[in-house]
Design a protein around this motif. Structure first.
Motif, PDB file in Angstrom:
ATOM      1  N   ALA A  35       1.219   6.306   1.494  1.00 44.15           N
ATOM      2  CA  ALA A  35       1.411   4.691   1.148  1.00 44.15           C
ATOM      3  C   ALA A  35       1.771   4.187   2.775  1.00 44.15           C
ATOM      4  N   ALA A  36       2.540   4.730   3.611  1.00 40.19           N
ATOM      5  CA  ALA A  36       2.635   4.107   4.836  1.00 40.19           C
ATOM      6  C   ALA A  36       1.511   4.090   5.602  1.00 40.19           C
ATOM      7  N   VAL A  37       0.837   5.103   5.532  1.00 40.61           N
ATOM      8  CA  VAL A  37      -0.359   5.190   6.587  1.00 40.61           C
ATOM      9  C   VAL A  37      -1.618   4.254   6.236  1.00 40.61           C
ATOM     10  N   ARG A  38      -1.703   4.058   4.660  1.00 37.93           N
ATOM     11  CA  ARG A  38      -2.662   3.075   4.429  1.00 37.93           C
ATOM     12  C   ARG A  38      -2.304   1.597   4.620  1.00 37.93           C
ATOM     13  N   GLN A  39      -0.650   1.441   4.613  1.00 42.13           N
ATOM     14  CA  GLN A  39      -0.256   0.110   5.250  1.00 42.13           C
ATOM     15  C   GLN A  39      -0.767  -0.031   6.866  1.00 42.13           C
ATOM     16  N   LEU A  40      -0.336   1.222   7.562  1.00 43.16           N
ATOM     17  CA  LEU A  40      -0.597   0.775   8.942  1.00 43.16           C
ATOM     18  C   LEU A  40      -2.223   0.780   9.090  1.00 43.16           C
ATOM     19  N   GLU A  41      -3.020   1.571   8.323  1.00 42.13           N
ATOM     20  CA  GLU A  41      -4.322   1.433   8.619  1.00 42.13           C
ATOM     21  C   GLU A  41      -4.899  -0.121   8.433  1.00 42.13           C
ATOM     22  N   GLY A  42      -4.458  -0.606   7.310  1.00 43.36           N
ATOM     23  CA  GLY A  42      -4.752  -2.254   7.046  1.00 43.36           C
ATOM     24  C   GLY A  42      -4.357  -3.103   8.112  1.00 43.36           C
ATOM     25  N   ARG A  43      -3.229  -2.775   8.656  1.00 39.62           N
ATOM     26  CA  ARG A  43      -2.619  -3.568   9.900  1.00 39.62           C
ATOM     27  C   ARG A  43      -3.698  -3.489  10.961  1.00 39.62           C
ATOM     28  N   ALA A  44      -3.817  -2.123  11.205  1.00 34.33           N
ATOM     29  CA  ALA A  44      -4.660  -1.818  12.541  1.00 34.33           C
ATOM     30  C   ALA A  44      -6.033  -2.631  12.523  1.00 34.33           C
ATOM     31  N   VAL A  45      -6.898  -2.654  11.126  1.00 34.62           N
ATOM     32  CA  VAL A  45      -8.029  -3.269  11.109  1.00 34.62           C
ATOM     33  C   VAL A  45      -7.818  -4.846  11.372  1.00 34.62           C
ATOM     34  N   ASP A  46      -6.880  -5.278  10.799  1.00 35.75           N
ATOM     35  CA  ASP A  46      -6.509  -6.592  11.092  1.00 35.75           C
ATOM     36  C   ASP A  46      -6.395  -7.145  12.436  1.00 35.75           C
ATOM     37  N   ASP A  47      -5.510  -6.198  13.013  1.00 33.78           N
ATOM     38  CA  ASP A  47      -5.074  -6.379  14.452  1.00 33.78           C
ATOM     39  C   ASP A  47      -6.703  -6.118  15.524  1.00 33.78           C
ATOM     40  N   ALA A  48      -7.349  -5.427  14.966  1.00 39.16           N
ATOM     41  CA  ALA A  48      -8.606  -4.694  15.851  1.00 39.16           C
ATOM     42  C   ALA A  48      -9.578  -6.121  15.714  1.00 39.16           C
ATOM     43  N   LEU A  49      -9.690  -6.836  14.480  1.00 39.46           N
ATOM     44  CA  LEU A  49     -10.462  -7.923  14.210  1.00 39.46           C
ATOM     45  C   LEU A  49      -9.985  -9.108  14.910  1.00 39.46           C
ATOM     46  N   GLU A  50      -8.542  -9.203  15.056  1.00 39.45           N
ATOM     47  CA  GLU A  50      -8.299 -10.420  15.710  1.00 39.45           C
ATOM     48  C   GLU A  50      -8.466 -10.239  17.364  1.00 39.45           C
ATOM     49  N   VAL A  51      -8.301  -9.059  17.760  1.00 40.81           N
ATOM     50  CA  VAL A  51      -8.478  -9.018  19.218  1.00 40.81           C
ATOM     51  C   VAL A  51      -9.949  -9.290  19.548  1.00 40.81           C
ATOM     52  N   LEU A  52     -11.042  -8.502  18.545  1.00 39.01           N
ATOM     53  CA  LEU A  52     -12.357  -9.077  18.748  1.00 39.01           C
ATOM     54  C   LEU A  52     -12.619 -10.387  18.768  1.00 39.01           C
TER      55      LEU A  52
END
Length: 83
Positions: A35-52
């Motif tokens: 569950a923690a990894v899935r939560q971090l994965e979602g955050r990472a995608v959001d952060d990557a799209l924001e940076v892009l």
């Protein structure tokens, strides 16, 4: 199951201490860490799209085609190696 109930194991896994997690049965440890990894994965995608979005001239008005071209350009370069 509510969204907040589904996120509870992720919050516990991200804020809990390793010795406390280690005392739980293997199945609960695995579920908590997943569950923690899935939560971090979602955050990472959001952060990557924001940076892009910020790094391109498109901003939030980017089309799907432009987004894929940008992603392909980044992937072609490759991620920096951690040695």
């Amino acid at each position: 199951m509510t969204v907040s109930a589904a996120l509870m194991p992720a919050r516990y896994g991200l804020s809990g201490k390793a010795p406390a997690l280690k005392r739980h049965p293997a199945e609960r440890r695995l579920a908590t860490m997943l569950a923690a990894v899935r939560q971090l994965e979602g955050r990472a995608v959001d952060d990557a799209l924001e940076v892009l979005f910020e790094a391109t001239e498109f901003g939030e008005n980017i089309t799907v085609e432009q987004l894929w071209k940008s992603i392909e350009a980044v992937v072609a370069v490759g991620a920096p190696r951690r040695d």
